[in-house]
Enzyme design. Structure first.
Site, mmCIF file in Angstrom:
data_model
loop_
_atom_site.group_PDB
_atom_site.id
_atom_site.type_symbol
_atom_site.label_atom_id
_atom_site.label_comp_id
_atom_site.label_asym_id
_atom_site.label_seq_id
_atom_site.Cartn_x
_atom_site.Cartn_y
_atom_site.Cartn_z
ATOM 1 N N LYS A 295 0.473 -1.194 -0.344
ATOM 2 C CA LYS A 295 0.066 -0.077 0.114
ATOM 3 C C LYS A 295 1.007 0.905 0.044
ATOM 4 O O LYS A 295 0.342 2.414 -0.759
ATOM 5 C CB LYS A 295 -1.103 -0.090 1.323
ATOM 6 N N ARG B 28 -7.587 -0.905 17.250
ATOM 7 C CA ARG B 28 -7.791 -0.501 15.592
ATOM 8 C C ARG B 28 -8.693 -1.330 14.774
ATOM 9 O O ARG B 28 -10.277 -1.515 15.933
ATOM 10 C CB ARG B 28 -6.614 -0.201 14.735
HETATM 11 C C1 LIG Z 1 -0.232 -1.816 6.326
HETATM 12 C C2 LIG Z 1 -0.159 -3.078 6.916
HETATM 13 C C3 LIG Z 1 0.598 -3.608 7.613
HETATM 14 C C4 LIG Z 1 1.996 -3.894 7.260
HETATM 15 O O1 LIG Z 1 2.135 -2.576 8.290
HETATM 16 P P1 LIG Z 1 4.001 -2.701 8.258
HETATM 17 O O2 LIG Z 1 4.387 -1.991 9.465
HETATM 18 O O3 LIG Z 1 3.860 -1.529 6.930
HETATM 19 O O4 LIG Z 1 4.495 -3.885 7.637
HETATM 20 C C5 LIG Z 1 0.040 -4.925 7.977
HETATM 21 N N1 LIG Z 1 -1.022 -4.715 8.519
HETATM 22 C C6 LIG Z 1 -2.390 -3.981 7.770
HETATM 23 C C7 LIG Z 1 -4.262 -3.845 8.246
HETATM 24 C C8 LIG Z 1 -2.502 -3.079 7.874
HETATM 25 O O5 LIG Z 1 -2.671 -2.351 7.253
#
Ligand SMILES: *Cc1c(COP(=O)(O)O)cnc(C)c1O
Length: 355
Positions: free
Chosen positions: A36, A131
């Site tokens: 993302k 969250r």
């Molecule tokens: C963005 C996201 C991740 C990845 O997190 P990083 O800290 O960049 O590894 C994993 N799980 C969810 C649900 C996310 O939104």
């Protein structure tokens, strides 16, 4: 070459991913590569797939659609609960999604039936970071209800920590996720046709836990974005031994360079972003302005090369100081980025990419 630009070293990104995949494989854990922060870059997604990630994940359906348009056919999971208004697009482009709401799963079921497909659901469980997630006491009931819905398959369960409140993934919350997976198997093994497949323990913040001696239990997946792209773990933003922190760098260009006083003069209120001048009078300084601003980066989250200090930023101007030399207009300055700066740079239409 046009500035500002992101210089993306696909080889280093692939190498970071390959190392993480290898380290975690020795603990029985696979990797979902989260893209993302790259706005769904197909080139970066391909690098992660070459490195051996099991599937890709993104939180935005637009990015997933972009990956599909680029003919990426690896499994892709939407790692945010779908919007009701987007369920049709979700079942068309994503193999599975993270879910916490039965109403949404019911809408996914209808949309999937319409498309004659089966959509995977990974139920997220709340384990303290507050969250997303079903409360643990409601998990079995949620599974029971979703199993009645046609064209929906339970892909697994997961949790997400450290994002809102910085709650650390540790032995205790990971053991709780494992025991919830066991409880689902015990209650629904017959309708599921075997144990649930994916138990996704979390994001890059889980690496300390995952690489410690503690028993991974049922956890067989981590979703990694920041650690792959920036080589850092998010809990303390430490560089991870053996990974590159400069796989993605930002280059900006000097548009003004002058000697100016370090203190403003005139009657002083607040700046455009609520800043008030502070700090001691350092006399006259060598000040330069770069043609980039808050619209494109987070000025508090970029790392300047030695000898250069970031002083402040407005929408389109980044003010730096360099005591050792005069920076000619046109000089390019290269920065390493934190996650927040990377997100903004990747999403700014004014920042080009050199891959
Ligand atoms: C963005 C996201 C991740 C990845 O997190 P990083 O800290 O960049 O590894 C994993 N799980 C969810 C649900 C996310 O939104």
């Amino acid at each position: 070459m046009s500035t500002p630009r992101l210089e993306i070293d696909l080889g280093k990104i692939e190498q970071n991913a390959r190392k993480l995949v290898g380290w975690l494989a020795s603990r029985g854990i696979g990797v979902t590569g989260i893209v993302k922060a790259t706005l769904g870059s197909p080139a970066i997604a391909q690098a992660l797939l070459r490195a051996g990630v099991k599937r890709l994940g993104d939180s935005r359906i637009e990015n997933i659609e972009e990956l599909r348009r680029a003919h990426i056919c690896a499994p892709i999971i939407l790692v945010r609960s779908p919007m009701l208004s987007q369920v049709g697009r979700v079942v068309r482009s994503a193999d599975a999604s993270f879910n916490t709401e039965l109403d949404v799963i019911a809408a996914l079921s209808t949309a999937a039936r319409h498309e004659a497909r089966t959509h995977g659901v990974l139920l997220m469980v709340e384990l303290g970071d507050l969250r997303e997630g079903v409360m643990p006491k409601d998990l079995l009931d949620t599974v029971k209800r979703m199993l009645r819905l046609p064209n929906i398959a339970l892909s697994g369960i997961g949790t997400n920590l450290a994002c809102r409140n910085g709650v650390r993934p540790d032995i205790s919350n990971m053991a709780e996720l494992s025991s919830l997976a066991d409880a689902i198997d015990a209650a629904f093994a017959d309708s599921l046709g075997g144990p649930i497949r994916v138990v996704s323990g979390g994001n890059s913040a889980n690496l300390d836990w995952a690489m410690s001696d503690s028993d991974p239990g049922r956890i067989d997946d981590l979703r990694l974005g920041e650690s792959i792209l920036l080589g850092r773990e998010p809990l303390g933003r430490r560089a991870i031994d053996g990974l590159s922190t400069d796989a993605i760098r930002l280059v900006a260009e000097v548009i003004e360079s002058n000697r100016k006083p370090s203190q403003p003069w005139g009657s002083v209120a607040q700046g455009a972003f609520g800043e008030v001048p502070h700090g001691p009078d350092r006399g006259w300084v060598r000040q330069a302005i770069l043609g980039i601003g808050r619209q494109d980066i987070d000025p508090d989250d970029i790392h300047a090369p030695p000898g250069i200090e970031v002083r402040s930023a407005s929408s389109d101007h980044l003010i730096i100081e360099c005591e050792s030399r005069h920076l000619e207009v046109g000089t390019e300055i290269t920065f390493e980025l934190g996650y927040s700066a990377l997100l903004r740079a990747m999403t700014s239409p004014h920042v080009s990419r050199l891959i």
